[in-house]
Structures are given as structure tokens and as C-alpha cells.
Motif scaffolding. Structure first.
Motif, PDB file in Angstrom:
ATOM      1  N   SER A   1       0.824  -1.213   0.000  1.00  0.00           N
ATOM      2  CA  SER A   1       0.000   0.000   0.000  1.00  0.00           C
ATOM      3  C   SER A   1       0.857   1.261   0.000  1.00  0.00           C
ATOM      4  N   ARG A   2       2.034   1.197   0.599  1.00  0.00           N
ATOM      5  CA  ARG A   2       2.870   2.389   0.709  1.00  0.00           C
ATOM      6  C   ARG A   2       3.820   2.559  -0.467  1.00  0.00           C
ATOM      7  N   VAL A   3       4.125   1.477  -1.176  1.00  0.00           N
ATOM      8  CA  VAL A   3       5.121   1.556  -2.243  1.00  0.00           C
ATOM      9  C   VAL A   3       4.550   1.170  -3.601  1.00  0.00           C
ATOM     10  N   VAL A   4       4.041  -0.070  -3.703  1.00  0.00           N
ATOM     11  CA  VAL A   4       3.648  -0.595  -5.013  1.00  0.00           C
ATOM     12  C   VAL A   4       2.461   0.157  -5.597  1.00  0.00           C
ATOM     13  N   LEU A   5       1.428   0.382  -4.809  1.00  0.00           N
ATOM     14  CA  LEU A   5       0.250   1.075  -5.329  1.00  0.00           C
ATOM     15  C   LEU A   5       0.558   2.518  -5.729  1.00  0.00           C
ATOM     16  N   PRO A   6       1.266   3.307  -4.906  1.00  0.00           N
ATOM     17  CA  PRO A   6       1.639   4.651  -5.366  1.00  0.00           C
ATOM     18  C   PRO A   6       2.536   4.615  -6.603  1.00  0.00           C
ATOM     19  N   PHE A   7       3.474   3.660  -6.658  1.00  0.00           N
ATOM     20  CA  PHE A   7       4.349   3.523  -7.823  1.00  0.00           C
ATOM     21  C   PHE A   7       3.515   3.263  -9.075  1.00  0.00           C
TER      22      PHE A   7
ATOM     23  N   TRP B   1       1.593   9.444 -15.218  1.00  0.00           N
ATOM     24  CA  TRP B   1       2.597  10.039 -16.100  1.00  0.00           C
ATOM     25  C   TRP B   1       2.582   9.390 -17.484  1.00  0.00           C
ATOM     26  N   GLY B   2       2.081   8.170 -17.567  1.00  0.00           N
ATOM     27  CA  GLY B   2       1.931   7.546 -18.885  1.00  0.00           C
ATOM     28  C   GLY B   2       0.861   8.223 -19.727  1.00  0.00           C
ATOM     29  N   THR B   3      -0.103   8.876 -19.076  1.00  0.00           N
ATOM     30  CA  THR B   3      -1.164   9.577 -19.814  1.00  0.00           C
ATOM     31  C   THR B   3      -0.770  10.997 -20.208  1.00  0.00           C
ATOM     32  N   THR B   4       0.290  11.535 -19.595  1.00  0.00           N
ATOM     33  CA  THR B   4       0.598  12.944 -19.825  1.00  0.00           C
ATOM     34  C   THR B   4       1.041  13.224 -21.263  1.00  0.00           C
ATOM     35  N   TRP B   5       1.667  12.237 -21.916  1.00  0.00           N
ATOM     36  CA  TRP B   5       2.077  12.464 -23.302  1.00  0.00           C
ATOM     37  C   TRP B   5       0.877  12.825 -24.172  1.00  0.00           C
ATOM     38  N   TYR B   6      -0.216  12.108 -23.959  1.00  0.00           N
ATOM     39  CA  TYR B   6      -1.419  12.349 -24.754  1.00  0.00           C
ATOM     40  C   TYR B   6      -2.007  13.718 -24.416  1.00  0.00           C
TER      41      TYR B   6
ATOM     42  N   VAL C   1       3.488  14.084  -5.071  1.00  0.00           N
ATOM     43  CA  VAL C   1       3.317  13.669  -3.673  1.00  0.00           C
ATOM     44  C   VAL C   1       3.574  12.166  -3.553  1.00  0.00           C
ATOM     45  N   LEU C   2       2.965  11.390  -4.441  1.00  0.00           N
ATOM     46  CA  LEU C   2       3.137   9.935  -4.402  1.00  0.00           C
ATOM     47  C   LEU C   2       4.572   9.538  -4.728  1.00  0.00           C
ATOM     48  N   TYR C   3       5.125  10.140  -5.781  1.00  0.00           N
ATOM     49  CA  TYR C   3       6.453   9.753  -6.250  1.00  0.00           C
ATOM     50  C   TYR C   3       7.545  10.101  -5.235  1.00  0.00           C
ATOM     51  N   PHE C   4       7.522  11.314  -4.711  1.00  0.00           N
ATOM     52  CA  PHE C   4       8.541  11.703  -3.735  1.00  0.00           C
ATOM     53  C   PHE C   4       8.402  10.898  -2.446  1.00  0.00           C
TER      54      PHE C   4
ATOM     55  N   ALA D   1      12.549   3.934  -7.308  1.00  0.00           N
ATOM     56  CA  ALA D   1      11.446   4.792  -7.751  1.00  0.00           C
ATOM     57  C   ALA D   1      11.656   5.280  -9.178  1.00  0.00           C
ATOM     58  N   GLY D   2      12.922   5.478  -9.576  1.00  0.00           N
ATOM     59  CA  GLY D   2      13.214   5.967 -10.913  1.00  0.00           C
ATOM     60  C   GLY D   2      12.821   5.013 -12.020  1.00  0.00           C
ATOM     61  N   TYR D   3      12.530   3.763 -11.663  1.00  0.00           N
ATOM     62  CA  TYR D   3      12.142   2.797 -12.685  1.00  0.00           C
ATOM     63  C   TYR D   3      10.818   3.168 -13.341  1.00  0.00           C
ATOM     64  N   THR D   4      10.054   4.051 -12.704  1.00  0.00           N
ATOM     65  CA  THR D   4       8.798   4.481 -13.315  1.00  0.00           C
ATOM     66  C   THR D   4       9.023   5.109 -14.685  1.00  0.00           C
ATOM     67  N   ASN D   5      10.205   5.750 -14.879  1.00  0.00           N
ATOM     68  CA  ASN D   5      10.503   6.377 -16.167  1.00  0.00           C
ATOM     69  C   ASN D   5      10.762   5.358 -17.265  1.00  0.00           C
TER      70      ASN D   5
END
Length: 311
Positions: free
Chosen positions: A7-13, A20-25, A236-239, A250-254
Motif C-alpha cells: 500500500s505504501r510503495v507498489v500502489l503509489p508507484f 505520467w503515462g497519460t501525460t504524453w497524450y 506527492v506519491l512519487y517523492f 522509484a526511478g524505474y517508473t521512467n
């Protein structure tokens, strides 16, 4: 990983990656009438206002010593001004796909800086997983990589993208420090986004002239989405994930964001997958699984000062 860790790591990740995957669109709605620098300014001005409002509603402290404001100013300069302005300037001569590939490399400086400054270990398994993910992203954008011709403008754009990666990585590592964890996340982001928006406004006025606004529901809706979800909520979630597990993991999200963006493009824009793109998607997922298995993160370990890097 315990249910608390999920709940603290995987779900926010996962939430950050999806947002951020939607921001390109959505960013496509910001290009055209309004100079990109002003769009960045509006995004973080609105995001800052939302964060201040959240602090007031949640009764979060907004009182910090002068030294804290120096930290917030540096964070705003790096993450919310330098990073985004470098990317938008680079986008004039470098395709978004290539920028995504370069940003997938963020996991590398994040890991190295975390090892150098935070003494967080690096495991061979994590680096293998990250490497597979980066190769997978490169395959996703193989066509753009092979069709891009070298020129002075292209080299400049690539250098600007590299600068964006470095300043973003430094700001990521800042969140893994004991000093950052001593500040309330909401108040810190409110001020950092405010300072970043001020710097963005100065840069926009110098490079593009007075403010320009496109008064259409599509543009204004895009600004709000990018400010509220892709900035206020996502950071907030990422930091917070960085504070728990360190900047490397956390950087693996990129690495995953381009994959999500391509999936959305398939649904909304009719993107057709090539065999290489499919192979890239598979490698990206395999790399993620390996990287996740490299470290089962106990929730709260990093906050306690242990070595909890993505390792």
C-alpha cells in the motif's frame, strides 16, 4: 513484501506510472497557440495553488525556517523549472519518443547518485532488470531512433534532454536525504512548485514575451489535469516512494511510462505494434519483474535511515 509495503510503495508507484503515462497524450493539447514555456508556468502555478489549498484544508504546516526555503527553492529550480524547460526546449528538435528513451536512463544516475551520496547499495539483479527495461523502451521507439538524422539542432536537443535527466535525478536524490524527510511533503511541494513557477514565468517572459492563454476547454482542461494529477498528486506519491525505498527503485517508473503511453496510443490513436515494439514491451515487463524481485522493500525502512535503495 508486506501488505503495508504494497500500500505504501507498489500502489503509489503504479499510480504514478499510470498518471505520467497519460501525460504524453494530454500534453498534445498544450502545443500550438501557447508557447511551451508559458504552458509549463501555468501548470506549476495551478499545481502550487492546489498544494497550498490542500495544506490549508488538511491543516499541514506552512511555517518553515529560512534554510528550508533555500532547499525548496533549489528543488523548484531543478525539478519544476530546469527539468521541464530543458525537455520543452529539446522537443523542438528531438522527437518525444527519443526523449522518452533518454529519460528511461534516469534510473542509472538515480542509482549512482543514491550510491554515492546516500550510501544505498546497488545489486547486480536490479541493474540487469533496469538494463532490460531500457533496451525494451529503445525497441518501442526503434523507428524514431533509426529515422532521426543527426544535425546541430538534433545534437543540441539531445544535450538538453541529458541536462533534464541530470537535474531531475539530482532532485530525486534530494528526496532521499534525511533533511528532505524532515519536511512535510505537502508544504515542501507547495513552496517548491511556487518557486518553480516563478522561475518558469521569468524564463517564459524572456524567451517568449508576455503571457499567452488559449481560452478553450481543451487547453484549460489539459492545464488542470497536468497540474492536479500529473503534478500535485503524482509528485506527492512519487517523492513519498523515494523517501521510503530510495531514488533508484522509484526511478524505474521512467522506464515504464513510455510503455503505458504507447498502450494509450494504441487505444485512442490506433497505433500499430511492430514485432520489435512487441519485443520491447515484453522486455520492459521482464525487466520490471527482475528489478522488483531484486529488492523486497519493507515499508518505512528508508525513513528509519537504513540502506533501502532500489537494489
Amino acid at each position: 513484501m508486506t501488505p503495508s509495503g504494497v500500500s505504501r510503495v507498489v500502489l503509489p508507484f503504479a499510480a504514478v506510472t499510470l498518471i505520467w503515462g497519460t501525460t504524453w497524450y494530454v500534453i498534445k493539447t498544450q502545443l500550438g497557440v501557447v508557447p511551451p514555456q508559458w504552458s509549463v508556468t501555468y501548470r506549476f502555478a495551478v499545481a502550487s495553488a492546489l498544494m497550498f489549498g490542500a495544506c490549508i484544508l488538511m491543516r499541514r504546516t506552512l511555517r518553515f525556517p529560512p534554510s528550508a526555503h533555500g532547499f525548496f527553492l533549489l528543488l523548484g529550480l531543478l525539478q519544476f523549472a530546469g527539468n521541464f524547460n530543458f525537455v520543452y526546449q529539446a522537443s523542438r528538435s528531438v522527437t518525444s519518443g527519443l526523449i522518452a528513451v533518454v529519460f528511461a536512463l534516469l534510473v542509472v544516475p538515480n542509482t549512482l547518485f543514491a550510491w554515492l551520496f546516500l550510501k544505498q547499495p546497488i545489486s547486480r539483479r536490479f541493474m540487469i532488470g533496469a538494463g532490460l527495461g531500457i533496451v525494451g523502451v529503445a525497441l518501442l521507439f526503434q523507428r524514431e531512433l533509426t529515422e532521426t538524422g543527426w544535425s546541430g539542432a538534433f545534437a543540441t536537443g539531445l544535450a538538453l534532454t541529458g541536462c533534464a535527466v541530470i537535474v531531475a535525478s539530482i532532485s530525486n536524490v534530494m528526496q532521499g536525504t534525511v533533511r528532505a524527510r524532515s519536511y512535510d511533503m505537502f508544504g515542501m511541494l507547495a513552496f517548491a512548485m511556487f518557486y518553480g513557477a516563478l522561475i518558469d514565468a521569468v524564463a517564459a517572459w524572456v524567451t517568449s514575451g508576455p503571457p499567452v492563454v488559449e481560452w478553450t476547454p481543451l487547453y484549460l482542461g489539459g492545464v488542470f489535469y497536468l497540474a492536479a494529477f500529473a503534478s500535485a498528486l503524482a509528485f506527492v506519491l512519487y517523492f513519498n516512494v523515494i523517501r521510503i525505498v530510495g531514488p533508484a527503485w522509484a526511478g524505474y517508473t521512467n522506464v515504464l511510462v513510455p510503455f503505458i503511453a504507447m498502450t494509450i496510443s494504441t487505444i485512442l490513436e490506433g497505433y500499430r505494434w511492430t514485432p520489435l515494439a512487441v519485443a520491447g514491451a515484453v522486455l520492459t515487463i521482464v525487466g520490471l519483474v527482475i528489478a522488483l524481485r531484486a529488492r523486497s522493500v519493507p515499508a518505512g525502512t528508508a525513513a528509519a535511515g537504513g540502506t533501502t535503495g532500489r537494489s
